[in-house]
Design an enzyme around this catalytic site. Structure first.
Site, PDB file in Angstrom:
ATOM      1  N   LYS A 299       0.854  -1.203   0.000  1.00 49.60           N
ATOM      2  CA  LYS A 299       0.000   0.000   0.000  1.00 49.60           C
ATOM      3  C   LYS A 299       0.886   1.247   0.000  1.00 49.60           C
ATOM      4  CE  LYS A 299      -1.783   1.606   4.005  1.00 49.60           C
ATOM      5  NZ  LYS A 299      -1.509   3.028   4.269  1.00 49.60           N
ATOM      6  N   ASN A 300       1.908   1.252   0.843  1.00 53.94           N
ATOM      7  CA  ASN A 300       2.696   2.474   1.024  1.00 53.94           C
ATOM      8  C   ASN A 300       3.748   2.693  -0.052  1.00 53.94           C
ATOM      9  OD1 ASN A 300       1.089   2.929   3.182  1.00 53.94           O
ATOM     10  ND2 ASN A 300       2.616   2.435   4.739  1.00 53.94           N
TER      11      ASN A 300
ATOM     12  N   ARG B 224      -4.996  10.223   3.764  1.00 52.31           N
ATOM     13  CA  ARG B 224      -4.004  11.238   4.128  1.00 52.31           C
ATOM     14  C   ARG B 224      -2.934  11.373   3.063  1.00 52.31           C
ATOM     15  NH1 ARG B 224      -1.041  13.968   7.412  1.00 52.31           N
ATOM     16  NH2 ARG B 224       1.125  13.463   7.030  1.00 52.31           N
TER      17      ARG B 224
ATOM     18  N   CYS C  38      -5.598  11.582  11.953  1.00 55.56           N
ATOM     19  CA  CYS C  38      -6.291  10.298  12.031  1.00 55.56           C
ATOM     20  C   CYS C  38      -6.105   9.798  13.468  1.00 55.56           C
ATOM     21  CB  CYS C  38      -5.756   9.320  11.011  1.00 55.56           C
ATOM     22  SG  CYS C  38      -4.055   8.936  11.285  1.00 55.56           S
TER      23      CYS C  38
ATOM     24  N   ARG D 217      -0.717  14.119  12.760  1.00 54.19           N
ATOM     25  CA  ARG D 217      -0.217  13.978  11.377  1.00 54.19           C
ATOM     26  C   ARG D 217       0.051  15.352  10.724  1.00 54.19           C
ATOM     27  NH1 ARG D 217      -1.624   8.782   9.639  1.00 54.19           N
ATOM     28  NH2 ARG D 217       0.198   8.894   8.280  1.00 54.19           N
ATOM     29  N   PRO D 218       0.920  16.165  11.311  1.00 53.95           N
ATOM     30  CA  PRO D 218       1.192  17.491  10.726  1.00 53.95           C
ATOM     31  C   PRO D 218       1.820  17.376   9.327  1.00 53.95           C
ATOM     32  CG  PRO D 218       2.779  16.974  12.422  1.00 53.95           C
ATOM     33  CD  PRO D 218       1.769  15.880  12.460  1.00 53.95           C
ATOM     34  N   ILE D 219       1.801  18.474   8.578  1.00 55.71           N
ATOM     35  CA  ILE D 219       2.440  18.470   7.247  1.00 55.71           C
ATOM     36  C   ILE D 219       3.446  19.619   7.121  1.00 55.71           C
ATOM     37  CG2 ILE D 219       0.494  17.334   6.074  1.00 55.71           C
ATOM     38  CD1 ILE D 219      -0.293  20.145   5.036  1.00 55.71           C
ATOM     39  N   ASP D 220       3.886  20.137   8.274  1.00 56.06           N
ATOM     40  CA  ASP D 220       4.811  21.287   8.255  1.00 56.06           C
ATOM     41  C   ASP D 220       6.104  20.986   7.488  1.00 56.06           C
ATOM     42  OD1 ASP D 220       5.119  19.500  10.522  1.00 56.06           O
ATOM     43  OD2 ASP D 220       6.773  20.787  11.124  1.00 56.06           O
TER      44      ASP D 220
ATOM     45  N   ASP E 102       4.298   0.784  12.124  1.00 59.37           N
ATOM     46  CA  ASP E 102       3.112   0.127  11.562  1.00 59.37           C
ATOM     47  C   ASP E 102       2.960  -1.320  11.995  1.00 59.37           C
ATOM     48  OD1 ASP E 102       3.200   1.851   8.333  1.00 59.37           O
ATOM     49  OD2 ASP E 102       2.647   2.470  10.356  1.00 59.37           O
TER      50      ASP E 102
ATOM     51  N   ARG F 229      -8.539  -0.701   4.552  1.00 60.32           N
ATOM     52  CA  ARG F 229      -7.699   0.333   3.933  1.00 60.32           C
ATOM     53  C   ARG F 229      -6.325  -0.221   3.569  1.00 60.32           C
ATOM     54  NH1 ARG F 229      -6.406   4.526   7.713  1.00 60.32           N
ATOM     55  NH2 ARG F 229      -5.041   5.084   5.980  1.00 60.32           N
TER      56      ARG F 229
HETATM   57  C1  EPZ Z   1       4.008   7.069   6.261  1.00 55.70           C
HETATM   58  O1  EPZ Z   1       3.177   8.063   6.817  1.00 55.70           O
HETATM   59  C2  EPZ Z   1       3.140   5.822   6.168  1.00 55.70           C
HETATM   60  N1  EPZ Z   1       2.012   6.068   5.272  1.00 55.70           N
HETATM   61  C3  EPZ Z   1       2.623   5.451   7.557  1.00 55.70           C
HETATM   62  O2  EPZ Z   1       1.877   4.242   7.415  1.00 55.70           O
HETATM   63  C4  EPZ Z   1       3.822   5.187   8.468  1.00 55.70           C
HETATM   64  O3  EPZ Z   1       3.364   4.921   9.768  1.00 55.70           O
HETATM   65  C5  EPZ Z   1       4.727   6.433   8.492  1.00 55.70           C
HETATM   66  O4  EPZ Z   1       5.119   6.779   7.140  1.00 55.70           O
HETATM   67  C6  EPZ Z   1       5.991   6.194   9.310  1.00 55.70           C
HETATM   68  O5  EPZ Z   1       6.693   5.116   8.789  1.00 55.70           O
HETATM   69  C7  EPZ Z   1       2.214   6.022   3.934  1.00 55.70           C
HETATM   70  O6  EPZ Z   1       3.318   5.806   3.462  1.00 55.70           O
HETATM   71  C8  EPZ Z   1       1.014   6.254   3.075  1.00 55.70           C
HETATM   72  P1  EPZ Z   1       5.918  10.452   8.388  1.00 55.70           P
HETATM   73  P2  EPZ Z   1       3.697   9.613   6.855  1.00 55.70           P
HETATM   74  O7  EPZ Z   1       5.756  11.735   7.663  1.00 55.70           O
HETATM   75  O8  EPZ Z   1       4.459   9.918   5.644  1.00 55.70           O
HETATM   76  C9  EPZ Z   1       6.001  13.634  11.854  1.00 55.70           C
HETATM   77  C10 EPZ Z   1       0.009   2.823   7.641  1.00 55.70           C
HETATM   78  O9  EPZ Z   1      -0.519   2.282   8.622  1.00 55.70           O
HETATM   79  N2  EPZ Z   1       5.779  14.624  10.783  1.00 55.70           N
HETATM   80  O10 EPZ Z   1       7.150   9.642   8.163  1.00 55.70           O
HETATM   81  O11 EPZ Z   1       2.528  10.461   7.195  1.00 55.70           O
HETATM   82  C11 EPZ Z   1       4.770  12.791  12.106  1.00 55.70           C
HETATM   83  O12 EPZ Z   1       3.888  13.436  13.000  1.00 55.70           O
HETATM   84  C12 EPZ Z   1       0.475   4.274   7.746  1.00 55.70           C
HETATM   85  O13 EPZ Z   1       0.212   2.263   6.536  1.00 55.70           O
HETATM   86  C13 EPZ Z   1       5.841  15.974  11.106  1.00 55.70           C
HETATM   87  O14 EPZ Z   1       6.054  16.341  12.258  1.00 55.70           O
HETATM   88  O15 EPZ Z   1       4.664   9.535   8.104  1.00 55.70           O
HETATM   89  C14 EPZ Z   1       5.359  11.544  12.697  1.00 55.70           C
HETATM   90  O16 EPZ Z   1       5.645  11.777  14.068  1.00 55.70           O
HETATM   91  C15 EPZ Z   1       0.197   4.884   9.096  1.00 55.70           C
HETATM   92  N3  EPZ Z   1       5.644  16.895  10.114  1.00 55.70           N
HETATM   93  C16 EPZ Z   1       6.688  11.385  11.972  1.00 55.70           C
HETATM   94  O17 EPZ Z   1       6.973  12.685  11.407  1.00 55.70           O
HETATM   95  C17 EPZ Z   1       5.403  16.514   8.817  1.00 55.70           C
HETATM   96  O18 EPZ Z   1       5.264  17.408   7.948  1.00 55.70           O
HETATM   97  C18 EPZ Z   1       6.660  10.340  10.869  1.00 55.70           C
HETATM   98  O19 EPZ Z   1       5.712  10.734   9.945  1.00 55.70           O
HETATM   99  C19 EPZ Z   1       5.334  15.135   8.521  1.00 55.70           C
HETATM  100  C20 EPZ Z   1       5.534  14.212   9.512  1.00 55.70           C
END
Ligand code: EPZ
Length: 417
Positions: A22-23, A92, A116, A121-124, A304, A396
């Protein structure tokens, strides 16, 4: 509403083929928008998140066609740069589209993705990185409004190795003239897969899998026929399910090195695990020992698979400890596991799990994708019957999970409640 009805106590035995990740598929579908020629994504797993991503591409004007597991995409006629909230609140990873929309149209208007149940899940990091590349971003009325008319190749340093931010920035740089570099990039296997997919269309990306990714801008992307990598999280989930039921299974079409963290923990828990070129074989006596787990970015222990290991530790002898470093509310299922007889104490990002002899079947509710999967595997090992409600969360990221588990000897069915 649909639920899973599970008869516990059956050992998992047999062989199962694992599908595409999926990812990996989600960012690859986002990247498909950047190409104006015929693309084929082979062995595509149609999880609901993937179906929603296909709908998003169609809403932008892309042509898609599914022929069994082949997904054909042509984005030549895509003309819309807007992704509405009806999509971003469902999946997301629609936020990954910012980079490909900017490469395609030099602009993007994307509704803020929902948080979620595992955290805010910030996007900063996504937005900071794009701004560093010269994208003008206004955040208003719940939308992220991007103007990429002055985007330039450059280097971005991520405060945290975010998977999504790394993927977004890779896609934003694909056609920027010159050299761009992403420092402190995430190293997940799905990042390497996105690099390989983009390069198969004529992109020039290197370094994925390390913390420094270099992108040389190209003018054109061409057709490709691409098969995404196997789903390491689905594979890990079934390995843990086998461990909990004292079973013996072999998973095919896997990439064992992508699962070394969970395999190490399963060995520490007392299981025998053998690795072959693209197969993983696990045997468990069902007598498990507690262990300590701390989630980290890849190649550390994957967040995960944290909930699935939480379930396993509830019936492991001793006191286990899990520290969740990635998401602030990813222990939501502890209350549901407690209903099944588990002895879990949560303190902020730490769970202490005192092993009990066995879990008892109960009616429990999934509140997110991986937590739901963990409740299913807890039900497989519990004595008596377990009903897992709100299984749309599970759909999902697991395609007909009940079919997979029944192939391995479980007794689980999808019911209407
Ligand atoms: C990806 O999410 C995966 N989803 C998630 O899988 C997975 O848990 C995660 O990576 C970590 O491995 C997909 O690939 C579709 P991150 P993503 O940005 O990209 C913080 C599943 O169950 N962060 O690596 O959203 C965030 O809060 C899902 O399949 C910021 O602070 O994860 C977290 O603490 C769940 N600011 C950390 O980084 C940002 O702009 C990791 O998040 C982005 C993230």
């Amino acid at each position: 509403m649909e639920a899973f009805y599970i008869k516990g106590g059956k050992r998992l035995v047999g062989e199962l083929e694992i599908g595409s990740a999926k990812n990996a598929c989600l960012p690859i579908l986002a990247g498909a928008l950047m190409c104006d020629e015929d693309l084929n994504i082979a062995k595509c797993s149609y999880f609901t998140d993937i179906e929603i991503m296909i709908n998003i591409l169609e809403s932008l004007g892309c042509e898609t066609k599914k022929e069994e597991n082949n997904l054909y995409i042509n984005s030549k006629n895509a003309s819309c740069h807007i992704i509405k909230e009806e999509y971003t609140k469902k999946v997301r990873s629609s936020i990954f589209m910012l980079g490909s929309l900017l490469t395609k149209f030099k602009k993007a208007l994307v509704a803020y993705p929902g948080g979620c149940n595992i955290g805010t899940r910030p996007i900063d990091l996504h937005l900071k990185g794009l701004r560093t590349l010269g994208v003008k971003i206004d955040e208003k009325h719940g939308f992220i409004d991007c103007d990429g008319s002055n985007m330039k190749a450059g280097f971005v340093h991520l405060d945290f190795p975010s998977v999504g931010a790394t993927e977004n920035l890779m896609m934003a740089c694909v056609k920027l003239k010159g050299k761009s570099v992403i420092y402190n990039a995430a190293k997940e296997p799905e990042i390497i897969d996105l690099q390989n997919f983009i390069n198969s269309m004529g992109g020039k990306i290197s370094g994925a899998g390390t913390s420094t990714i270099t992108i040389i801008g190209v003018d054109h992307l061409h057709s490709t026929n691409y098969t995404p990598i196997s789903d390491r999280i689905v594979a890990g989930t079934y390995l843990i399910a086998c461990a909990m039921t004292g079973g013996h299974i072999k998973l095919k079409n896997t990439i064992p090195e992508h699962n070394l963290a969970v395999i190490t923990k399963l060995k520490q828990s007392g299981c025998d695990v053998d690795l072959f070129e693209n197969e993983i074989e696990i045997k468990s006596s069902g007598k498990l020992k507690s262990c300590a787990i701390e989630t980290q970015p890849y190649p550390g222990f994957p967040t995960d698979l944290q909930n699935q290991m939480l379930a396993l530790q509830t019936i492991s002898k001793g006191t286990g400890i899990i520290v969740e470093n990635l998401f602030e509310t990813r222990f939501k299922i502890y209350g549901e596991l407690t209903k099944m007889g588990a002895d879990i104490t949560i303190r902020d990002r730490m769970a202490l799990i005192k092993g009990v002899d066995k879990l008892y079947g109960a009616t429990v509710t999934a509140s997110d994708l991986r937590g739901g999967a963990a409740l299913v595997i807890a039900g497989l090992s519990a004595s008596g019957y377990t009903t897992v409600e709100d299984i749309y969360h599970i759909d999902r990221g697991y395609k007909n999970m009940e079919n997979d588990l029944n192939i391995l000897g479980a007794e689980i069915k999808r019911i209407e409640i």
